[in-house]
Write a protein that holds these residues in place. Structure first.
Motif, PDB file in Angstrom:
ATOM      1  N   LEU A  51      -6.363   0.156   0.130  1.00 17.63           N
ATOM      2  CA  LEU A  51      -5.561   1.347   0.369  1.00 17.63           C
ATOM      3  C   LEU A  51      -6.480   2.443   0.879  1.00 17.63           C
TER       4      LEU A  51
ATOM      5  N   THR B 173       0.821  -1.213   0.000  1.00 12.56           N
ATOM      6  CA  THR B 173       0.000   0.000   0.000  1.00 12.56           C
ATOM      7  C   THR B 173       0.855   1.265   0.000  1.00 12.56           C
TER       8      THR B 173
ATOM      9  N   ASN C 283      -5.456   0.209   5.732  1.00 11.98           N
ATOM     10  CA  ASN C 283      -4.538  -0.354   4.753  1.00 11.98           C
ATOM     11  C   ASN C 283      -4.304  -1.809   5.129  1.00 11.98           C
TER      12      ASN C 283
END
Length: 432
Positions: free
Chosen positions: A418, A85, A378
């Protein structure tokens, strides 16, 4: 999926968080929540391991200037496919990322692509020439908020210049990431120096060329009190030097690549340039030493050194081939194979080495967090029971120079989120 699923809340059901007991995770408005949002989309994560989104301290995205090898878009698609991420984009672009203007360009390209956060790495010296410092302060103050500086691909071999760089970045908490290679000891070098290099007739790359720079620089870090990070450590001697420095409390961190955790110099017997890399593949004893260093914390992180090249740069004779390998899409599988499935690390330790510590070193506040309510969502969901044969043609990268082609590796990334937005779902990269 054909559209970005921003604004969707999630219930991640039955995930084995850090490989531990299964529980549900909740995402609302892009952050971790303490309860299930109404109307949330359910991701069935039964049997899947949930890790915080991976963070790479060492990625070559090539843009600007070498878009024939990679772009920020293709490189970050590869990153998302591998469970990352956030990536740190190295400075050896064309033009070099040695000014605020260039690092801000890379940062903005990352934001536009949307597959992972891109934090540019600034060059230590202007043009990577090793003669004078680059604009470290202006890069640090730019919108890109640069905190890691490296001439990777080139060693900052001048001790006085290295000292000044360490002193300069100390003022704003930056870190110098050193490519440890004494150039006078590696001129014309093609592979690790030893019996095999003699048999193959290839110029040797001695371990001391790496170790001498590391020894010098850990002492400089101690002298200046500034942070030093060692890129792609590869030898048993380097592990011992870093272990000694840490025992004395010096502000030193180090990384190892997935390929140095798995591959050895024996693969070079066939003269296949896909195995040509800097630093070179080392002996089996070195591989065991870096694994041990990763286990005991001497080596802080696994960093991919993802180095894409166009076909013509690798499909040629060994002597003129470019150095470097792809790494983003295979890193987690290689770590599972070498460290988890061998019992050397558990999944919590993998999260520490591939997310928590690299985020801390790079000062990424939104990453490396262990599913804390109120923090950015994330996450990567991994099926540890799956396996796959690595097919270069299926890569998200623009390049195909993977050393793992045809190899069966364990694990598969099923989903990557993300900031609460899916970049990978059901094992497929989400089209933006």
């Amino acid at each position: 999926m054909s559209t970005v699923d921003s604004g969707i809340d999630y219930v991640i059901r039955g995930a084995q968080v850090l490989g531990d007991e299964a529980r549900d995770l909740y995402v609302s408005g892009g952050i971790w929540a303490d309860g299930a949002p109404r109307g949330a989309r359910v991701i069935d994560a039964a049997g899947l391991v949930a890790l915080p989104g991976l963070v790479d301290l060492h990625t070559h995205l090539r843009e600007p200037g070498r878009e024939d090898a990679e772009t920020v878009l293709t490189g970050t698609r590869a990153a998302a496919a591998g469970g990352f991420t956030a990536v740190h984009a190295m400075a050896n672009t064309d033009p070099v990322a040695d000014t605020a203007g260039v690092v801000e360009q890379v940062w903005r390209l990352g934001r536009e692509a949307g597959y992972c956060d891109v934090r540019p790495v600034g060059a230590v010296t202007a043009g990577l020439q090793g003669e004078r410092l680059a604009e470290l302060g202006t890069m640090a103050d730019s919108a890109a908020h640069v905190r890691v500086f490296s001439d990777d691909g080139h060693c900052v071999s001048d001790a006085a210049l290295m000292r000044r760089a360490l002193e300069y970045v100390k003022a704003f908490g930056g870190v110098i990431a050193q490519h440890a290679q004494e150039p006078r000891l590696t001129e014309g070098a093609q592979m690790s120096e030893g019996e095999l290099s003699g048999i193959l007739g290839l110029q040797g790359w001695p371990a001391v060329a790496e170790e001498a720079i590391i020894a010098r620089d850990v002492l400089l870090a101690a002298h200046t009190g500034s942070r030093l990070h060692i890129c792609h450590l590869s030898t048993a001697g380097s592990v011992e030097i870093v272990r000694w420095a840490k025992s004395r409390g010096y502000p030193v961190t180090a990384e190892v690549t997935p390929h140095h955790l798995m591959l050895t110099e024996e693969l070079i017997r066939g003269y296949d340039p896909v195995y040509k890399v800097n630093p070179p593949l080392r002996s089996a004893a070195d591989v065991q030493a870096v694994r041990a260093g990763l286990v005991d914390g001497t080596i802080d992180v696994v960093a991919t050194d993802h180095a894409p090249h166009p076909v013509e740069a690798k499909d040629c004779e060994w002597a003129v081939a470019a150095m470097g390998m792809l790494g983003l899409e295979t890193a987690l599988s290689v770590v599972q194979s070498t460290m988890v499935d061998t019992g050397l690390l558990d999944w919590a330790a993998v999260a520490d080495r591939m997310s928590v510590r690299p985020a801390r070193i790079g000062e990424l506040a939104d990453h490396g967090r262990l599913f804390e309510v109120g923090t950015s969502a994330n996450v990567v969901l991994v099926d540890p029971t799956a396996s796959r044969v690595i097919e270069p043609a299926a890569s998200q990268s623009r390049s195909r120079n993977t050393p793992f082609a045809g190899m069966k590796l364990p694990g598969a990334v099923i989903a990557t989120l993300l900031h609460g937005v899916a970049t990978v779902l059901d094992g497929k990269v989400v089209e933006r």
